[in-house]
Motif scaffolding. Structure first.
Motif, PDB file in Angstrom:
ATOM      1  N   ARG A   3       0.832  -1.196   0.000  1.00  0.00           N
ATOM      2  CA  ARG A   3       0.000   0.000   0.000  1.00  0.00           C
ATOM      3  C   ARG A   3       0.872   1.253   0.000  1.00  0.00           C
ATOM      4  NH1 ARG A   3      -5.486   0.217   1.950  1.00  0.00           N
ATOM      5  NH2 ARG A   3      -6.051   2.375   2.234  1.00  0.00           N
ATOM      6  N   LEU A   4       1.932   1.295   0.772  1.00  0.00           N
ATOM      7  CA  LEU A   4       2.869   2.410   0.827  1.00  0.00           C
ATOM      8  C   LEU A   4       3.571   2.598  -0.523  1.00  0.00           C
ATOM      9  CD1 LEU A   4       4.249   4.589   2.544  1.00  0.00           C
ATOM     10  CD2 LEU A   4       5.940   2.860   3.182  1.00  0.00           C
ATOM     11  N   PHE A   5       3.935   1.492  -1.138  1.00  0.00           N
ATOM     12  CA  PHE A   5       4.589   1.536  -2.450  1.00  0.00           C
ATOM     13  C   PHE A   5       3.633   2.121  -3.505  1.00  0.00           C
ATOM     14  CE2 PHE A   5       5.893  -0.583  -6.433  1.00  0.00           C
ATOM     15  CZ  PHE A   5       7.152  -0.014  -6.542  1.00  0.00           C
ATOM     16  N   THR A   6       2.373   1.731  -3.455  1.00  0.00           N
ATOM     17  CA  THR A   6       1.374   2.240  -4.394  1.00  0.00           C
ATOM     18  C   THR A   6       1.166   3.742  -4.196  1.00  0.00           C
ATOM     19  OG1 THR A   6       0.262   0.099  -4.328  1.00  0.00           O
ATOM     20  CG2 THR A   6      -0.983   1.955  -5.214  1.00  0.00           C
ATOM     21  N   VAL A   7       1.091   4.186  -2.957  1.00  0.00           N
ATOM     22  CA  VAL A   7       0.930   5.608  -2.671  1.00  0.00           C
ATOM     23  C   VAL A   7       2.136   6.392  -3.161  1.00  0.00           C
ATOM     24  CG1 VAL A   7       0.766   7.307  -0.799  1.00  0.00           C
ATOM     25  CG2 VAL A   7      -0.639   5.247  -0.736  1.00  0.00           C
ATOM     26  N   LEU A  10       1.969   6.737  -6.894  1.00  0.00           N
ATOM     27  CA  LEU A  10       0.950   7.725  -7.275  1.00  0.00           C
ATOM     28  C   LEU A  10       1.441   9.157  -7.043  1.00  0.00           C
ATOM     29  CD1 LEU A  10      -2.354   6.050  -6.052  1.00  0.00           C
ATOM     30  CD2 LEU A  10      -1.637   6.474  -8.401  1.00  0.00           C
ATOM     31  N   VAL A  11       2.162   9.385  -5.956  1.00  0.00           N
ATOM     32  CA  VAL A  11       2.721  10.705  -5.681  1.00  0.00           C
ATOM     33  C   VAL A  11       3.750  11.072  -6.742  1.00  0.00           C
ATOM     34  CG1 VAL A  11       4.157  12.021  -4.071  1.00  0.00           C
ATOM     35  CG2 VAL A  11       2.239  10.673  -3.214  1.00  0.00           C
ATOM     36  N   LEU A  12       4.620  10.131  -7.099  1.00  0.00           N
ATOM     37  CA  LEU A  12       5.620  10.393  -8.142  1.00  0.00           C
ATOM     38  C   LEU A  12       4.953  10.657  -9.493  1.00  0.00           C
ATOM     39  CD1 LEU A  12       8.401   7.806  -7.268  1.00  0.00           C
ATOM     40  CD2 LEU A  12       8.517  10.294  -7.079  1.00  0.00           C
ATOM     41  N   LEU A  13       3.913   9.909  -9.799  1.00  0.00           N
ATOM     42  CA  LEU A  13       3.175  10.132 -11.039  1.00  0.00           C
ATOM     43  C   LEU A  13       2.542  11.517 -11.042  1.00  0.00           C
ATOM     44  CD1 LEU A  13       2.044   8.993 -13.706  1.00  0.00           C
ATOM     45  CD2 LEU A  13       0.061   8.237 -12.390  1.00  0.00           C
TER      46      LEU A  13
END
Length: 101
Positions: A3-7, A10-13
């Motif tokens: 979940r942290l990796f996905t967030v 998304l922030v980098l995107l």
């Protein structure tokens, strides 16, 4: 952990997209520059047209006296020696001139 990796992804995107659309050298800057280039090209075309006309005038003036005489007659109102100049008025011009007096 996933979940942290996905967030994080998304922030980098989001940050990369922000820079792409709104940052320095963005797509909007590109579009703005394209409009400026288009405007400058149109201005250049107008100036090139004017330059061609001026160059033709210079060539005419360099090649003969006919062009000089034509300019003197049209722009300065000059006449040749022993030449008679007549100015014709239409009827409406005469009534306008009488009303001014």
């Amino acid at each position: 952990m996933m979940r942290l990796f996905t967030v994080l992804l998304l922030v980098l995107l989001g940050l990369s997209q922000y820079r792409l659309w709104f940052g320095q050298h963005s797509i909007t800057d590109y579009w703005r520059k394209q409009d400026e280039i288009r405007t400058q090209l149109l201005s250049n075309q107008e100036l090139e047209k004017r330059n061609r006309l001026l160059k033709a005038d210079v060539t005419d003036l360099q090649q003969g006296l006919d062009a000089i005489e034509e300019r003197a007659r049209n722009e300065l109102g000059l006449i040749k020696q022993d030449e008679v100049f007549f100015r014709l008025f239409s009827q409406s011009d005469n009534t306008d001139n009488m009303n001014e007096r």
